[in-house]
Design a protein around this motif. Sequence first.
Motif, mmCIF file in Angstrom:
data_model
loop_
_atom_site.group_PDB
_atom_site.id
_atom_site.type_symbol
_atom_site.label_atom_id
_atom_site.label_comp_id
_atom_site.label_asym_id
_atom_site.label_seq_id
_atom_site.Cartn_x
_atom_site.Cartn_y
_atom_site.Cartn_z
ATOM 1 N N PRO A 145 46.768 41.168 75.149
ATOM 2 C CA PRO A 145 45.792 42.040 75.824
ATOM 3 C C PRO A 145 45.828 41.917 77.349
ATOM 4 N N GLN A 146 46.237 40.754 77.862
ATOM 5 C CA GLN A 146 46.247 40.530 79.305
ATOM 6 C C GLN A 146 47.483 41.100 79.986
ATOM 7 N N LEU A 147 48.551 41.338 79.209
ATOM 8 C CA LEU A 147 49.828 41.716 79.811
ATOM 9 C C LEU A 147 49.767 42.997 80.647
ATOM 10 N N PRO A 148 49.159 44.097 80.166
ATOM 11 C CA PRO A 148 49.123 45.307 81.010
ATOM 12 C C PRO A 148 48.468 45.063 82.371
ATOM 13 N N GLN A 149 47.367 44.320 82.382
ATOM 14 C CA GLN A 149 46.697 44.018 83.647
ATOM 15 C C GLN A 149 47.589 43.164 84.551
ATOM 16 N N TRP A 150 48.286 42.196 83.946
ATOM 17 C CA TRP A 150 49.205 41.344 84.706
ATOM 18 C C TRP A 150 50.333 42.180 85.305
ATOM 19 N N LEU A 151 50.887 43.094 84.505
ATOM 20 C CA LEU A 151 51.965 43.960 84.994
ATOM 21 C C LEU A 151 51.469 44.881 86.100
ATOM 22 N N ASN A 152 50.273 45.425 85.919
ATOM 23 C CA ASN A 152 49.708 46.326 86.927
ATOM 24 C C ASN A 152 49.533 45.607 88.257
ATOM 25 N N ARG A 153 49.056 44.365 88.192
ATOM 26 C CA ARG A 153 48.883 43.582 89.421
ATOM 27 C C ARG A 153 50.230 43.316 90.101
ATOM 28 N N ARG A 154 51.242 42.978 89.326
ATOM 29 C CA ARG A 154 52.571 42.725 89.884
ATOM 30 C C ARG A 154 53.202 44.006 90.455
ATOM 31 N N LEU A 155 52.997 45.103 89.776
ATOM 32 C CA LEU A 155 53.504 46.377 90.291
ATOM 33 C C LEU A 155 52.840 46.727 91.621
ATOM 34 N N ASN A 156 51.526 46.553 91.700
ATOM 35 C CA ASN A 156 50.806 46.828 92.945
ATOM 36 C C ASN A 156 51.294 45.936 94.082
ATOM 37 N N GLN A 157 51.535 44.665 93.768
ATOM 38 C CA GLN A 157 52.037 43.744 94.788
ATOM 39 C C GLN A 157 53.407 44.173 95.303
ATOM 40 N N SER A 158 54.154 44.879 94.465
ATOM 41 C CA SER A 158 55.489 45.344 94.846
ATOM 42 C C SER A 158 55.460 46.755 95.426
ATOM 43 N N ASP A 172 55.707 47.253 76.438
ATOM 44 C CA ASP A 172 56.430 47.319 75.169
ATOM 45 C C ASP A 172 57.877 46.871 75.331
ATOM 46 N N ARG A 173 58.477 47.204 76.462
ATOM 47 C CA ARG A 173 59.882 46.867 76.676
ATOM 48 C C ARG A 173 60.092 45.375 76.884
ATOM 49 N N SER A 180 61.723 38.632 82.092
ATOM 50 C CA SER A 180 62.278 39.976 81.956
ATOM 51 C C SER A 180 61.429 40.989 82.714
ATOM 52 N N ALA A 181 60.097 40.816 82.678
ATOM 53 C CA ALA A 181 59.198 41.733 83.384
ATOM 54 C C ALA A 181 59.477 41.730 84.881
ATOM 55 N N ILE A 182 59.665 40.546 85.448
ATOM 56 C CA ILE A 182 59.938 40.448 86.885
ATOM 57 C C ILE A 182 61.269 41.092 87.220
ATOM 58 N N GLN A 183 62.273 40.907 86.353
ATOM 59 C CA GLN A 183 63.574 41.547 86.587
ATOM 60 C C GLN A 183 63.440 43.065 86.597
ATOM 61 N N GLU A 184 62.649 43.594 85.671
ATOM 62 C CA GLU A 184 62.468 45.044 85.619
ATOM 63 C C GLU A 184 61.702 45.556 86.836
ATOM 64 N N ILE A 185 60.722 44.803 87.297
ATOM 65 C CA ILE A 185 59.965 45.213 88.481
ATOM 66 C C ILE A 185 60.858 45.205 89.720
ATOM 67 N N GLU A 186 61.764 44.226 89.803
ATOM 68 C CA GLU A 186 62.718 44.205 90.924
ATOM 69 C C GLU A 186 63.607 45.449 90.880
ATOM 70 N N VAL A 206 63.608 52.097 83.266
ATOM 71 C CA VAL A 206 63.684 50.729 82.752
ATOM 72 C C VAL A 206 64.643 50.668 81.577
ATOM 73 N N VAL A 207 65.704 49.928 81.727
ATOM 74 C CA VAL A 207 66.658 49.735 80.638
ATOM 75 C C VAL A 207 66.018 48.839 79.588
ATOM 76 N N ASP A 208 66.243 49.149 78.346
ATOM 77 C CA ASP A 208 65.674 48.346 77.266
ATOM 78 C C ASP A 208 66.164 46.906 77.396
ATOM 79 N N SER A 209 65.268 46.014 77.734
ATOM 80 C CA SER A 209 65.645 44.635 78.008
ATOM 81 C C SER A 209 65.891 43.815 76.751
ATOM 82 N N SER A 210 65.790 44.457 75.581
ATOM 83 C CA SER A 210 65.972 43.710 74.333
ATOM 84 C C SER A 210 67.433 43.498 73.981
ATOM 85 N N ARG A 211 68.360 43.958 74.840
ATOM 86 C CA ARG A 211 69.772 43.826 74.507
ATOM 87 C C ARG A 211 70.285 42.418 74.754
ATOM 88 N N PHE A 212 70.091 41.960 75.969
ATOM 89 C CA PHE A 212 70.626 40.641 76.316
ATOM 90 C C PHE A 212 69.582 39.813 77.047
#
Length: 348
Positions: A145-158, A172-173, A180-186, A206-212
Amino acid sequence: MRLKAEQLSAHLASKGLASVYIISGDEPLLVQESADIIRTAAKLHGYNERRLFYADSKFDWNSVLIEASHISLFSEKKFLEIRIISGKPGDKGSKTLQEYLSKINTETLTLIITPKLDSSSTRGKWFTAIENQGISIQIWPVSTPQLPQWLNRRLNQSGIKANQEAIRVLADRVEGNLLSAIQEIEKLKLLAPERELTGQAMSDIVVDSSRFNVFVLLGKIMESEAKKACHVLQGLRSEGTDATIILWAITRDLRILIKGSEAVQSGEGIDSVLQKLGVWESRRPLVKKTISRIPIERLRQMLKLSGAIDRGIKGTRQGSPWDDLTTLILVLCGIQSFNSRSLRLAIQ
């Protein structure tokens, strides 16, 4: 004194550096970020000589006292970093840390890093001594439940704008994998348009990060898919992923499996234990299946092998860490027997 990770920067800005810090937790990214904040502040305040200790079961704790008392020819201020591999310093380590803290001076800054500590450890005299003199920072996993808020905060910081659907797509990805989230945000920093990202735009970028990624590797191991797990490991290696990160992730899962097995043996509710350990609800069936598949003694042997691989990465043991990681994966998948002489020698 205890702080949350998100309070650390503000506390440093207002109060300055304490003499000792301890960071505990099993989320590599958040532990690393908190440690980096302290390291950066230490450099700014002239603690230019850094000494790193890896405290395992064979560690000589007297070396910490000797190093602290040694007069440097190059810097007046020292930064000592102690990584307690198991999270528990033992009787000798506990006594040494208490003695060390009683003699610590303003010319020495100490950072201690451990895995997640249980309640008995945080009540120990050594931990209490640290909190009385410095700062403890406990890192907690980011729940579903916390992940979307965490991602939103990191996206805003970027500087990236994204609507709720886009954030859901990203969540979801990455499936709870913060690295992996930080790599995608970069990646989004380079590719995202200036306008607010929609769900479709996020899917396109965002490339599906579930590959490697490491998270998928852990899943393949628990699913006992040895061939696919080794293929993912090879992909991570070819992408330049640090072996330490992979080992940390596998070791973290091993500890979860061991604690889960102990709960089953004691008759404790496995779901409540896994929840306390921060295991995502979607992963719990797989974790429980793995616990039923692998005996607890085998898991403990694998944890010892992980320690041997860690020594190999640090150069204190011969062998190829990547070959050893492959062996570890094959044993966990049930493909290779642990009874071979080479494996028994590896953990000695």
